[in-house]
Scaffold this active site. Sequence first.
Site, PDB file in Angstrom:
ATOM      1  N   SER A  97       0.818  -1.213   0.000  1.00 31.35           N
ATOM      2  CA  SER A  97       0.000   0.000   0.000  1.00 31.35           C
ATOM      3  C   SER A  97       0.855   1.269   0.000  1.00 31.35           C
ATOM      4  O   SER A  97       1.856   1.352   0.693  1.00 31.35           O
ATOM      5  CB  SER A  97      -0.882  -0.012   1.243  1.00 31.35           C
ATOM      6  OG  SER A  97      -1.596   1.184   1.333  1.00 31.35           O
TER       7      SER A  97
ATOM      8  N   GLY B 118      -4.035   3.775   0.768  1.00 27.91           N
ATOM      9  CA  GLY B 118      -5.082   3.768   1.785  1.00 27.91           C
ATOM     10  C   GLY B 118      -6.263   4.667   1.423  1.00 27.91           C
ATOM     11  O   GLY B 118      -6.067   5.814   1.030  1.00 27.91           O
TER      12      GLY B 118
ATOM     13  N   SER C 297       6.017  11.301   4.722  1.00 31.29           N
ATOM     14  CA  SER C 297       4.845  11.791   5.422  1.00 31.29           C
ATOM     15  C   SER C 297       3.927  12.365   4.354  1.00 31.29           C
ATOM     16  O   SER C 297       3.840  13.568   4.137  1.00 31.29           O
ATOM     17  CB  SER C 297       5.229  12.871   6.436  1.00 31.29           C
ATOM     18  OG  SER C 297       4.067  13.441   6.984  1.00 31.29           O
TER      19      SER C 297
ATOM     20  N   LEU D   9      -1.615  10.412   3.773  1.00 31.86           N
ATOM     21  CA  LEU D   9      -2.741   9.550   3.400  1.00 31.86           C
ATOM     22  C   LEU D   9      -3.665  10.190   2.380  1.00 31.86           C
ATOM     23  O   LEU D   9      -4.874  10.003   2.394  1.00 31.86           O
ATOM     24  CB  LEU D   9      -3.505   9.110   4.646  1.00 31.86           C
ATOM     25  CG  LEU D   9      -2.699   8.173   5.550  1.00 31.86           C
ATOM     26  CD1 LEU D   9      -3.499   7.819   6.792  1.00 31.86           C
ATOM     27  CD2 LEU D   9      -2.306   6.897   4.814  1.00 31.86           C
TER      28      LEU D   9
ATOM     29  N   ASN E  97      -6.442  -1.147   0.981  1.00 39.08           N
ATOM     30  CA  ASN E  97      -6.003  -0.572   2.248  1.00 39.08           C
ATOM     31  C   ASN E  97      -6.960   0.564   2.597  1.00 39.08           C
ATOM     32  O   ASN E  97      -7.310   1.359   1.742  1.00 39.08           O
ATOM     33  CB  ASN E  97      -4.571  -0.055   2.047  1.00 39.08           C
ATOM     34  CG  ASN E  97      -3.901   0.348   3.337  1.00 39.08           C
ATOM     35  OD1 ASN E  97      -4.119   1.450   3.841  1.00 39.08           O
ATOM     36  ND2 ASN E  97      -3.078  -0.534   3.879  1.00 39.08           N
TER      37      ASN E  97
ATOM     38  N   CYS F 197      -1.587   4.422  11.307  1.00 40.47           N
ATOM     39  CA  CYS F 197      -1.216   5.656  10.651  1.00 40.47           C
ATOM     40  C   CYS F 197      -0.855   6.729  11.649  1.00 40.47           C
ATOM     41  O   CYS F 197      -1.660   7.128  12.465  1.00 40.47           O
ATOM     42  CB  CYS F 197      -2.356   6.135   9.797  1.00 40.47           C
ATOM     43  SG  CYS F 197      -1.903   7.696   9.090  1.00 40.47           S
TER      44      CYS F 197
ATOM     45  N   GLY G   9       8.575  -4.964   4.667  1.00 44.05           N
ATOM     46  CA  GLY G   9       9.557  -4.100   5.307  1.00 44.05           C
ATOM     47  C   GLY G   9      10.922  -4.366   4.694  1.00 44.05           C
ATOM     48  O   GLY G   9      11.605  -5.297   5.084  1.00 44.05           O
TER      49      GLY G   9
ATOM     50  N   THR H 163       8.824   0.146  -0.853  1.00 41.37           N
ATOM     51  CA  THR H 163       9.717   1.202  -1.334  1.00 41.37           C
ATOM     52  C   THR H 163      10.448   0.849  -2.633  1.00 41.37           C
ATOM     53  O   THR H 163      10.690   1.724  -3.459  1.00 41.37           O
ATOM     54  CB  THR H 163      10.725   1.538  -0.219  1.00 41.37           C
ATOM     55  OG1 THR H 163       9.982   1.863   0.970  1.00 41.37           O
ATOM     56  CG2 THR H 163      11.588   2.715  -0.581  1.00 41.37           C
TER      57      THR H 163
HETATM   58  C1  LIG Z   1       5.477   6.667   0.355  1.00 42.05           C
HETATM   59  C2  LIG Z   1       4.809   5.603   1.157  1.00 42.05           C
HETATM   60  C3  LIG Z   1       3.423   5.624   1.344  1.00 42.05           C
HETATM   61  C4  LIG Z   1       2.782   4.651   2.099  1.00 42.05           C
HETATM   62  N1  LIG Z   1       1.418   4.680   2.246  1.00 42.05           N
HETATM   63  C5  LIG Z   1       0.784   3.707   2.958  1.00 42.05           C
HETATM   64  C6  LIG Z   1      -0.636   3.661   3.104  1.00 42.05           C
HETATM   65  O1  LIG Z   1      -1.356   4.493   2.540  1.00 42.05           O
HETATM   66  N2  LIG Z   1      -1.206   2.700   3.877  1.00 42.05           N
HETATM   67  C7  LIG Z   1      -0.430   1.749   4.489  1.00 42.05           C
HETATM   68  O2  LIG Z   1      -0.990   0.879   5.182  1.00 42.05           O
HETATM   69  N3  LIG Z   1       0.909   1.716   4.343  1.00 42.05           N
HETATM   70  C8  LIG Z   1       1.537   2.681   3.600  1.00 42.05           C
HETATM   71  N4  LIG Z   1       2.912   2.648   3.469  1.00 42.05           N
HETATM   72  C9  LIG Z   1       3.675   1.577   4.128  1.00 42.05           C
HETATM   73  C10 LIG Z   1       4.035   0.440   3.153  1.00 42.05           C
HETATM   74  O3  LIG Z   1       2.867  -0.169   2.658  1.00 42.05           O
HETATM   75  C11 LIG Z   1       4.906  -0.604   3.856  1.00 42.05           C
HETATM   76  O4  LIG Z   1       4.202  -1.124   4.965  1.00 42.05           O
HETATM   77  C12 LIG Z   1       6.221  -0.036   4.366  1.00 42.05           C
HETATM   78  O5  LIG Z   1       6.696   0.917   3.467  1.00 42.05           O
HETATM   79  C13 LIG Z   1       7.287  -1.111   4.593  1.00 42.05           C
HETATM   80  O6  LIG Z   1       7.623  -1.781   3.414  1.00 42.05           O
HETATM   81  P1  LIG Z   1       8.895  -1.371   2.474  1.00 42.05           P
HETATM   82  O7  LIG Z   1      10.071  -1.250   3.393  1.00 42.05           O
HETATM   83  O8  LIG Z   1       9.016  -2.449   1.477  1.00 42.05           O
HETATM   84  O9  LIG Z   1       8.561  -0.055   1.881  1.00 42.05           O
HETATM   85  C14 LIG Z   1       3.553   3.621   2.696  1.00 42.05           C
HETATM   86  C15 LIG Z   1       4.927   3.589   2.493  1.00 42.05           C
HETATM   87  C16 LIG Z   1       5.573   4.549   1.734  1.00 42.05           C
HETATM   88  C17 LIG Z   1       7.065   4.479   1.562  1.00 42.05           C
END
Ligand SMILES: Cc1cc2nc3c(=O)[nH]c(=O)nc-3n(C[C@H](O)[C@H](O)[C@H](O)COP(=O)(O)O)c2cc1C
Lengths: 280, 280, 354, 354
Positions: C35, C60, C84, C87, C113, C151, C265, C288
């Site tokens: 997400s 989300g 940041s 959302l 999400n 969040c 993660g 990411t």
């Molecule tokens: C730019 C950005 C926006 C994100 N937006 C959401 C979101 O809207 N809802 C959510 O549950 N997680 C959100 N996440 C978290 C990711 O879904 C994920 O849980 C987190 O980045 C860890 O995974 P990664 O290290 O592979 O990025 C966001 C992450 C990033 C980097």
Amino acid sequence: MDGGFRIAYDSRVATAQFQVEVAVKRPLTGGYFVLELASDGANPVADAAPGQFVMLRGDWGRDLLNGRAFSVLEPIDSRRFSVLFKVFGRGTALMRDMTPGDPMTVTGPLGHGFPQPRPAGPTQILVAGGVGLPPLHLQARLAAAAATSASVEMFYGGRGAEDLVLTEDLERWGVPTVLATEDGSRGEQGRVTAPVRARLERAAAAGEAVELLACGPTPMLRAVRELGLAHEVPTYLCLEEMMACGFGVCLGCAVPVYGPKPYKYCCTDGPVFEAREVRW
Amino acid sequence: MDGGFRIAYDSRVATAQFQVEVAVKRPLTGGYFVLELASDGANPVADAAPGQFVMLRGDWGRDLLNGRAFSVLEPIDSRRFSVLFKVFGRGTALMRDMTPGDPMTVTGPLGHGFPQPRPAGPTQILVAGGVGLPPLHLQARLAAAAATSASVEMFYGGRGAEDLVLTEDLERWGVPTVLATEDGSRGEQGRVTAPVRARLERAAAAGEAVELLACGPTPMLRAVRELGLAHEVPTYLCLEEMMACGFGVCLGCAVPVYGPKPYKYCCTDGPVFEAREVRW
Amino acid sequence: MSGAGPRSTPISIDEVELAAGFGPVALRSPILAASGCFAYGQQFDAFMDLRQLGGLSTKGISPLPRHGNPLPRIYETASGMLNSIGLENVGCAAFLAEKLPFLAELGVSVWVNFFGTDFETYVECARTLSEGSRRAHGDGGIDVLEMNISCPNIKKGGIEFGTVPEVAHRLTKACVEVSEIPIVVKLTPNVSDVVAMADAVKQAGAAGVSLINTITGMAVDVRARRSRIATTYGGLSGPAIKPVALRMVHQVAQALPGFPICGMGGIISGEDALEFLMAGAHCVQLGTINFSEPGAALRVTDELRGLMAELGIRKIADAVSTLEPYPVEPPHAESRPATEPEPKPKPEPKPEPR
Amino acid sequence: MSGAGPRSTPISIDEVELAAGFGPVALRSPILAASGCFAYGQQFDAFMDLRQLGGLSTKGISPLPRHGNPLPRIYETASGMLNSIGLENVGCAAFLAEKLPFLAELGVSVWVNFFGTDFETYVECARTLSEGSRRAHGDGGIDVLEMNISCPNIKKGGIEFGTVPEVAHRLTKACVEVSEIPIVVKLTPNVSDVVAMADAVKQAGAAGVSLINTITGMAVDVRARRSRIATTYGGLSGPAIKPVALRMVHQVAQALPGFPICGMGGIISGEDALEFLMAGAHCVQLGTINFSEPGAALRVTDELRGLMAELGIRKIADAVSTLEPYPVEPPHAESRPATEPEPKPKPEPKPEPR
Ligand SMILES: Cc1cc2nc3c(=O)[nH]c(=O)nc-3n(C[C@H](O)[C@H](O)[C@H](O)COP(=O)(O)O)c2cc1C
Ligand SMILES: Cc1cc2nc3c(=O)[nH]c(=O)nc-3n(C[C@H](O)[C@H](O)[C@H](O)COP(=O)(O)OP(=O)(O)OC[C@H]3O[C@@H](n4cnc5c(N)ncnc54)[C@H](O)[C@@H]3O)c2cc1C
Ligand SMILES: Cc1cc2nc3c(=O)[nH]c(=O)nc-3n(C[C@H](O)[C@H](O)[C@H](O)COP(=O)(O)OP(=O)(O)OC[C@H]3O[C@@H](n4cnc5c(N)ncnc54)[C@H](O)[C@@H]3O)c2cc1C
Ligand SMILES: Cc1cc2nc3c(=O)[nH]c(=O)nc-3n(C[C@H](O)[C@H](O)[C@H](O)COP(=O)(O)O)c2cc1C
Ligand code: FES
Ligand code: FES
């Protein structure tokens, strides 16, 4: 700008951190490389003993945090020394891609090496495998230079012929050498521990005093340890544990031992340990 | 072995990710470099318009995670294009150390560029500073190639003479050019916005239709924006925001705007925005 | 180091089956997109064949559209990034009308999400999405509602939803009750006890948990004397957080065996993905990495397949939660016992440098 | 991006004063070495002039000597490392007899990190160290007792000391009562609310807090199907965790203004150190970097001095807790208001690429 980190300290004591440049990177067979490193001024690695090692780090940024441990292959002169390596993970892959002139940081020489060859001492049976060659190669070099080469014999094993490197040096020094490869492409076929066992039996039969000095993959070291214990000959193993610092402060490189304490440290108490001491 | 990451996808649409090699790295004055990149097959950057950009990434491991944004300097042919850069942080420092043959990954071309020079349209006053040169350099190149060079004029500023690069191209193309340096070492002394202001006043007095197209440091863009608003001429600013993706999914590159929504996105709605729209 | 791992016989790539099960949800592969890192999917159509994904989780969604935070919103840190975004999203109605039809067509697992700004809007969002999807697409719309209770950007109550087990329990229960679609709760790592959180939402009827969301972090611009992020703090993601994510997945998998976990993660390679599976995840999401490498999910899928073949792992289920303990060291003594235990036949050496 | 930071006029290197105050403790520089990463100091004598340090924190001391954990104990991760050393140490008696005399001679601030295995041994350790130091060295021995309540390796109760504010409060109070030496409590980042923890130990009489200890993490060896750490989990340190550490320092500094904070987590450069100071730390410790670069503390000190000169910061106190907010964006509207607020004179541009 966010820091990568590099430093330049003068060596203040025998063990120090100092800067070197890659002078030569010489590819061998089997993916092995000899890396020759040179410092501007005299450096303490010149006095390294067989089994001593250095922690090496390139200008690699924040991801690869810690140095990597490499045995000294040859303390060439007051400014130069070399190591032998093979690509294993990310750090050694970066080393493969280095070119002459690239800077590296060295900490060392570190640890305690093998017992020296003694002119009238027991025959030292050197057992080497893979990147475990350098300490024994250096032991053989020193023995040859001291004209006591008669007291060392090399047993050197690998998967195939391409894994046996720098054997021309051993020949040149006149060090009696037994080679073994698992695929039989050079020397005896099988593991190197088989001819070592035969040699120990011969020594036992002849009442000859021998010592075992080994460095190589852990399974090989375990086998050598058991041979040494079974034949009751002094046996020295050069061990390899995960290391963060190399000089006794992180306590990461614990080796389980028998003795007053359950652990010693590979970097400061070793890397060479007596087989009886190792709690394996 | 723990992964670095590299990929090789075929370009499936106009915007795609593909592999290139560093073909040429040409140092200019002032720490600027031109980096020429070449792909094996045809790539979509060949059609890039002035202001469009690419996300570039070398084989840099896990620490430097995201690509870095660079405006297209010259779409040379179907396989090659170039960018202009100056060392700013860790990524650009790694780019300075790259050598021909080194692989890079490109995503692009991305974003929307400047309005094209129109044969009978208003005079386009191009205002460039620092690494903001490429979009305007390309705009001038295309105008010259279309033989409508009369309709573009370049105003190009820097701290000193060494910050003004590639001016020989402008000369060669016959693009009217005003240079300005803060230390007076080349062209007019002072900020480039001073001659721009004078030019706007001249145009206003003559009733001449002009447009402002600017790319450079944020303080320069703020000044150009205010000039454009004050003189009520159409003003286009090529903006720069932190970018993680470059193609509209991270929502990191928000630009505050007037309009139905409080933010637009630098990478997909821009990087070129109309001055009146920008909420600064 | 003591001993080597279990012996494995390589198999052919064609013998590897990637189909995975996440509780009631069937996945054609355990590799999903996370997400906030995949928008609503469309943009990635240009970069890859989306149908080869295991699934994807959308940005989300909240009941009403939301605009994001002031800038700067992102900053790169060592092996990671802070964000940041705030959302920002199109809201339930626009999502159902404009985004879901595209996703429903893909035939991959669609995870939506969602979040609210308080208890009522959470429940409203779950109901609207569930009803809207069923009405328009029957069983073929949304496969999972991934409830984001982690969040850091929601002012009032948001923190408690994600950090107090009882509150999370009540919220999950209320959403499960109004939704015909399985609800998976996405937990925050910013807690003392992630197992308590997972247990609370499990008891409330969650179909599983997604672990982890970003870790709250900060970076400072010393020249400008400000945070690098306009809202001061941002969420840390990327390889830097992988060890924390793996630990939490393992903790929950050990405490609640069988309870479906979607791990994420810092995953950027097939080996990373397999680490999560072995630690206890049933499937994983990539976040990411999509930004710098929009085709990453398919590369990681290929790498996972190759690694499974190399290690002789035929099915995903054969990897999930399969870590083994270290062999126990011989007991310590002042000196080596004369009767040392018979040396056991040592397992085959794994590739080691020496 | 909106605006640039405050204008600064460079000063000469000689005008920079590094002396720092940490509550009652005076430091000749804000750069200290962190516990567990500097042993008892001696080894570093070979690499640098230890007298140039601000101070150092010893390996954690317990009443009785302790042996460490089985191996492997460490593993490198993206921009970080995991460790599970097991709080191996020589014990109070040997520390006082064999290690402290060397440290007391140095003339730098000596922080002795300590812990117990339960309530009583914590208190016993504080008393023994305080009394032993005063007896042998008067005011010249231990300057700070750094109480480690964040150790994940202590089985019983250990977790609660570090994660439940009331428990931490009681423990701190008991230790403060038996110690003539200021007690600084080292907090774990593995909590939902670090401010509550800091507040609890502050109320109990702690002289300050050290922030942060390692974050619990894990890595998996997929070939051996085991954790990379024998005890399954380890503590994550290094640049990877810097954003989390900075965030916690900032949270505590904002909530408890003036309460001394020693910041740490991933510092490897003078700029990193200044980030922590600006976020609210009064001094900082360097941990993991000492392993690869034993002289790091002095390089970082030099870099900090240079950066302060560049930014015109004369004294450490002029840096601590000095972050500024972002300028507010003009209010959003459908179109630009005819009477746009007068453009304010913009601050000097900070170095920017464009
Ligand atoms: C730019 C950005 C926006 C994100 N937006 C959401 C979101 O809207 N809802 C959510 O549950 N997680 C959100 N996440 C978290 C990711 O879904 C994920 O849980 C987190 O980045 C860890 O995974 P990664 O290290 O592979 O990025 C966001 C992450 C990033 C980097
Ligand atoms: C005393 C000693 C002497 C050594 N001598 C040599 C030599 O002469 N030639 C040679 O090629 N190799 C030698 N090694 C092994 C060498 O240190 C590892 O191959 C190397 O660290 C792997 O680094 P990497 O980045 O390629 O692997 P990665 O797996 O990416 O490394 C990750 C981390 O694990 C550590 N690590 C990984 N494997 C080992 C290992 N087996 N031992 C210790 N740390 C490890 C690395 O240092 C690093 O911190 C020696 C090791 C020790 C302890
Ligand atoms: C549309 C666009 C076009 C650009 N064109 C050019 C160009 O032609 N030539 C050139 O030299 N530079 C250009 N830049 C700026 C260039 O992207 C940054 O200088 C570069 O990202 C800095 O990376 P670094 O690793 O050296 O710096 P670091 O500070 O180490 O980078 C850290 C992170 O911040 C990001 N970042 C840092 N500064 C900027 C910035 N000003 N804008 C966006 N992201 C930033 C980086 O991408 C990276 O993710 C452009 C930026 C944008 C948005
Ligand atoms: C190998 C190792 C051992 C450590 N031992 C201790 C310890 O005994 N007591 C303690 O309070 N912190 C200990 N720490 C934590 C550090 O003091 C520090 O808080 C943490 O590593 C974060 O800083 P860094 O990222 O600069 O390493 C240890 C850290 C490492 C890496
Ligand atoms: S490697 Fe750090 S103590 Fe041995
Ligand atoms: S850079 Fe990701 S949305 Fe613009």
